[in-house]
Design a protein around this motif. Structure first.
Motif, PDB file in Angstrom:
ATOM      1  N   PRO A 142       7.679 -20.198  -6.610  1.00  0.00           N
ATOM      2  CA  PRO A 142       7.578 -21.630  -6.893  1.00  0.00           C
ATOM      3  C   PRO A 142       7.043 -21.865  -8.296  1.00  0.00           C
ATOM      4  O   PRO A 142       6.140 -21.160  -8.748  1.00  0.00           O
ATOM      5  N   THR A 161       7.038 -28.698  -8.002  1.00  0.00           N
ATOM      6  CA  THR A 161       7.434 -29.323  -6.747  1.00  0.00           C
ATOM      7  C   THR A 161       8.912 -29.130  -6.450  1.00  0.00           C
ATOM      8  O   THR A 161       9.295 -28.852  -5.323  1.00  0.00           O
ATOM      9  N   ASN A 162       9.758 -29.238  -7.449  1.00  0.00           N
ATOM     10  CA  ASN A 162      11.198 -29.130  -7.220  1.00  0.00           C
ATOM     11  C   ASN A 162      11.843 -28.042  -8.079  1.00  0.00           C
ATOM     12  O   ASN A 162      13.002 -28.136  -8.455  1.00  0.00           O
ATOM     13  N   LEU A 163      11.089 -26.975  -8.394  1.00  0.00           N
ATOM     14  CA  LEU A 163      11.601 -25.927  -9.267  1.00  0.00           C
ATOM     15  C   LEU A 163      11.090 -24.568  -8.804  1.00  0.00           C
ATOM     16  O   LEU A 163       9.915 -24.416  -8.465  1.00  0.00           O
ATOM     17  N   VAL A 164      11.989 -23.584  -8.773  1.00  0.00           N
ATOM     18  CA  VAL A 164      11.601 -22.208  -8.471  1.00  0.00           C
ATOM     19  C   VAL A 164      12.227 -21.294  -9.518  1.00  0.00           C
ATOM     20  O   VAL A 164      13.207 -21.643 -10.165  1.00  0.00           O
TER      21      VAL A 164
END
Length: 94
Positions: free
Chosen positions: A62, A65-68
């Motif tokens: 991770p 919040t919206n990115l890996v």
């Protein structure tokens, strides 16, 4: 059961092309990294060729919040000749 993936491909100048497929591969570090949808899951795998001396680990971390981030890490194969990595394309009944 595979489902169609809706893809948006973008050039460096920002031009976008929309298409769809059941699975796609990205050539990354000399390996084919395949992506396909199965049900409500997104499967990601790396093709293994007969005689490979290394296998790939995919490390997902991770970042926000919206990115890996996805990292491809190679390790030497230390398996018996009878060992086999089972995957969606191995054509074996599991």
């Amino acid at each position: 059961m595979s489902e169609a993936l809706q893809l948006v491909l973008e050039d460096t100048d920002g031009t976008q092309l929309e298409t769809s497929c059941t699975r796609f591969a990205v050539i990354w570090q000399g390996r084919e990294v395949w992506v396909q949808a199965v049900g409500d899951q997104l499967l990601i795998g790396v093709d293994v060729e007969e005689g490979d001396t290394e296998y790939a680990n995919l490390l997902l971390r991770p970042q926000a919040t919206n990115l890996v981030s996805l990292q491809l890490e190679m390790e030497p194969v230390e398996a018996d000749e009878d060992d086999h990595v089972h995957g969606p394309d191995c054509n074996h009944d599991h």
